[in-house]
Design an enzyme around this catalytic site. Structure first.
Site, PDB file in Angstrom:
ATOM      1  N   TYR A   1      50.632 120.124  18.370  1.00 13.70           N
ATOM      2  CA  TYR A   1      51.424 120.786  17.328  1.00 13.70           C
ATOM      3  C   TYR A   1      51.237 122.286  17.398  1.00 13.70           C
ATOM      4  O   TYR A   1      50.150 122.780  17.726  1.00 13.70           O
ATOM      5  CB  TYR A   1      50.973 120.328  15.937  1.00 13.70           C
ATOM      6  CG  TYR A   1      51.454 118.946  15.558  1.00 13.70           C
ATOM      7  CD1 TYR A   1      52.728 118.757  15.029  1.00 13.70           C
ATOM      8  CD2 TYR A   1      50.633 117.835  15.712  1.00 13.70           C
ATOM      9  CE1 TYR A   1      53.169 117.497  14.668  1.00 13.70           C
ATOM     10  CE2 TYR A   1      51.076 116.569  15.354  1.00 13.70           C
ATOM     11  CZ  TYR A   1      52.346 116.409  14.835  1.00 13.70           C
ATOM     12  OH  TYR A   1      52.773 115.159  14.483  1.00 13.70           O
TER      13      TYR A   1
ATOM     14  N   TYR B   1      48.568 111.766  20.582  1.00 10.69           N
ATOM     15  CA  TYR B   1      47.472 112.740  20.472  1.00 10.69           C
ATOM     16  C   TYR B   1      46.267 112.125  19.762  1.00 10.69           C
ATOM     17  O   TYR B   1      46.403 111.239  18.927  1.00 10.69           O
ATOM     18  CB  TYR B   1      47.938 114.018  19.763  1.00 10.69           C
ATOM     19  CG  TYR B   1      48.486 113.849  18.362  1.00 10.69           C
ATOM     20  CD1 TYR B   1      47.629 113.783  17.262  1.00 10.69           C
ATOM     21  CD2 TYR B   1      49.854 113.791  18.131  1.00 10.69           C
ATOM     22  CE1 TYR B   1      48.131 113.657  15.974  1.00 10.69           C
ATOM     23  CE2 TYR B   1      50.371 113.663  16.846  1.00 10.69           C
ATOM     24  CZ  TYR B   1      49.495 113.588  15.774  1.00 10.69           C
ATOM     25  OH  TYR B   1      49.997 113.461  14.506  1.00 10.69           O
TER      26      TYR B   1
ATOM     27  N   ARG C   1      47.076 108.890  17.750  1.00 10.66           N
ATOM     28  CA  ARG C   1      48.370 108.581  17.154  1.00 10.66           C
ATOM     29  C   ARG C   1      49.345 108.196  18.260  1.00 10.66           C
ATOM     30  O   ARG C   1      49.410 108.866  19.288  1.00 10.66           O
ATOM     31  CB  ARG C   1      48.969 109.794  16.420  1.00 10.66           C
ATOM     32  CG  ARG C   1      48.217 110.381  15.235  1.00 10.66           C
ATOM     33  CD  ARG C   1      48.052 109.474  14.033  1.00 10.66           C
ATOM     34  NE  ARG C   1      49.063 108.476  13.772  1.00 10.66           N
ATOM     35  CZ  ARG C   1      50.213 108.652  13.120  1.00 10.66           C
ATOM     36  NH1 ARG C   1      50.528 109.826  12.640  1.00 10.66           N
ATOM     37  NH2 ARG C   1      51.054 107.651  12.913  1.00 10.66           N
TER      38      ARG C   1
ATOM     39  N   HIS D   1      55.284 109.921  17.825  1.00 10.06           N
ATOM     40  CA  HIS D   1      56.021 109.734  16.562  1.00 10.06           C
ATOM     41  C   HIS D   1      56.708 111.022  16.161  1.00 10.06           C
ATOM     42  O   HIS D   1      56.316 112.114  16.591  1.00 10.06           O
ATOM     43  CB  HIS D   1      55.082 109.282  15.443  1.00 10.06           C
ATOM     44  CG  HIS D   1      54.010 110.295  15.130  1.00 10.06           C
ATOM     45  ND1 HIS D   1      52.844 110.370  15.852  1.00 10.06           N
ATOM     46  CD2 HIS D   1      53.950 111.296  14.207  1.00 10.06           C
ATOM     47  CE1 HIS D   1      52.110 111.359  15.373  1.00 10.06           C
ATOM     48  NE2 HIS D   1      52.756 111.953  14.387  1.00 10.06           N
TER      49      HIS D   1
ATOM     50  N   HIS E   1      57.896 112.912  12.500  1.00  9.81           N
ATOM     51  CA  HIS E   1      57.812 112.877  11.035  1.00  9.81           C
ATOM     52  C   HIS E   1      59.185 113.165  10.437  1.00  9.81           C
ATOM     53  O   HIS E   1      59.905 114.044  10.937  1.00  9.81           O
ATOM     54  CB  HIS E   1      56.835 113.943  10.531  1.00  9.81           C
ATOM     55  CG  HIS E   1      55.421 113.743  10.972  1.00  9.81           C
ATOM     56  ND1 HIS E   1      54.489 113.117  10.200  1.00  9.81           N
ATOM     57  CD2 HIS E   1      54.777 114.094  12.115  1.00  9.81           C
ATOM     58  CE1 HIS E   1      53.319 113.097  10.832  1.00  9.81           C
ATOM     59  NE2 HIS E   1      53.471 113.689  12.004  1.00  9.81           N
TER      60      HIS E   1
HETATM   61 FE    FE Z   1      51.917 113.712  13.550  1.00 11.62          FE
END
Ligand code: FE
Lengths: 208, 241
Positions: free
Chosen positions: B107, B146, B156, B159, B161
């Site tokens: 991110y 990640y 995770r 995905h 969000h």
């Molecule tokens: Fe996330």
């Protein structure tokens, strides 16, 4: 077997996670240039009618530590008690007041802050007037489904005492978790609404 | 027959409970008292509306909306679908916001602790407003899986969000989209907060080979269902309405 009811199920909620602001407040997390300005920062245009107020607070976890990664949204009626929404069929709300705001909690102090208007009173389904209030919605990492609550105003004792929603709270000592005390800041009335996710002062959250 | 009454009660057994110790952060952030159940009032049956004037031409193109001239690295995707209510009605004019990690799983955020490289041409956010049928679409790259600090080796699954508004504040929802066939979905403590496999599967987007673009992008279809409203035809009309 019986005939099936053909209704869909709501998509299950998932946590907003630690990076929610990338999607909701990108400029605030220094993702600039994708779009100008984050939504929900300004609720009140200069022409809007009504009393200007400040609303601030923090969100505390079960260890009494303020959340520094939460996202707060508010939704409220205008000064005349009308919602700026096509779903409110009672009349035209003040076009200079959006009624919806969105703020991250401060990355250091955990404080959120809105400059808004004191809302008017809105009727409950049975016609009784509710006390002035602001709907508050909290999402953050660790919160699996967004939490709905309401801010009521500390200087509206009479209206609060007859509010149909507050009257539903069985444990009367918990009513105060929804009532924001009034002080003054920058020459404006300022209402402090601290939200407690757990503990003896746990805020009343709603299933609406 | 119009559906303009109060919303169907939210099925709290379908959603994750607040307290899910496998997802450690929920332990201290989960309310423990019973929620206060109240019937919908105007405060929940109304909600903000966003005009198309807020949208820029590249708000729904994560491949190009951050870089000046360059394009994001990664497997190119089209994500599309509809925002519906529980009655199956498409919801027009609804703001949908989305955010995600880059192709390496990183991110663009100061709190990010994963070693994967930043992509100078990827910001990770986008938004769209649904059309007359509740449809939306955007272009992006496939996010990477990640690791995250929960148990020492939790990852995770890939995905995206989503934040969705609906027509009323009672419908406000944040959720996540997963990708068909990903084995990591079933190993994830955040996915695992959802009680049933049936519910989890509604968050898994289908690979749609009919919607791919030639020599460009794979396509995934992801429909989102918000709460529906009761029909009022048999309801007693109360005074003041
Ligand atoms: Fe996330």
């Amino acid at each position: 077997m019986v005939q099936p009811l053909k209704r869909r199920k709501e998509s299950p909620s998932q946590t907003a996670g630690p990076y929610v602001h990338i999607g909701t407040n990108p400029n605030w997390v220094e993702i600039t240039g994708v779009w100008q300005g984050d939504l929900g920062l300004d609720l009140v245009a200069p022409e809007a009618k009504g009393e200007r107020i400040l609303v601030k607070g923090r969100v505390f976890d079960g260890a009494d530590q303020p959340l520094t990664d939460a996202l707060i949204e508010i939704w409220q009626a205008d000064a005349a008690g009308l919602y700026n929404s096509p779903q409110d069929k009672r009349g035209q709300a003040d076009p200079h007041f959006v009624g919806w705001g969105r703020q991250p909690t401060d990355a250091r102090t955990g404080e959120f802050r809105f400059e808004t208007l004191k809302p008017g009173r809105v009727p409950f389904p049975d016609g009784r007037l509710m006390a002035p209030h602001i709907t508050v919605w909290v999402v953050a990492r660790g919160i699996n489904i967004g939490l709905h609550t309401r801010l009521y105003f500390g200087d509206e004792e009479k209206a609060n005492a007859e509010d149909p929603v507050l009257l539903r709270i069985e444990h009367r000592a918990r009513v105060k978790t929804l009532v924001a005390p009034r002080s003054e800041e920058q020459g404006l009335p300022c209402y402090t609404f601290d939200i407690h996710l757990q503990g003896p002062d746990e805020t009343v959250f709603f299933d609406i | 027959m119009s559906h303009d009454g109060p919303f169907y009660q939210r099925d709290r057994d379908w959603h994750s409970p607040a307290f899910t110790p496998g997802y450690k952060t929920s332990i201290l952030r989960s309310p423990q008292r019973a929620l206060l159940s109240i019937e919908n009032t105007l405060s929940e049956m109304t909600g903000p509306v966003f005009g198309r004037d807020i949208l820029g031409p590249r708000d729904n193109d994560l491949i190009t909306n951050f870089g000046g001239t360059g394009e994001a690295i990664g497997q190119r995707l089209i994500v599309y679908g509809r925002v519906l209510d529980e009655n199956g009605r498409g919801l027009p004019g609804v703001l949908v916001e989305f955010w995600q990690a880059n192709a390496g799983g990183r991110y663009r955020h100061h709190k990010e602790g994963y070693r994967a490289a930043l992509d100078p041409n990827f910001g990770g956010c986008g938004r769209a407003i649904t059309d007359q049928d509740g449809g939306y679409h955007f272009r992006t790259i496939k996010p990477g899986a990640y690791p995250w600090p929960n148990r020492v080796n939790d990852w995770r699954p890939a995905h995206i969000h989503f934040s969705i508004f609906g027509e009323a504040f009672a419908q406000r929802l944040i959720t996540q989209m997963y990708f068909e066939g990903d084995p990591m979905i079933w190993q994830c403590p955040i996915v695992g907060t959802i009680p049933s496999r049936e519910a989890i599967e509604t968050l898994v987007a289908a690979l749609d080979r009919q919607a791919t673009t030639h020599m460009d992008a794979l396509a995934y279809k992801f429909d989102i269902v918000l709460r529906g409203r009761r029909q009022t035809m048999f309801e007693n009309k109360l005074e003041g309405h």
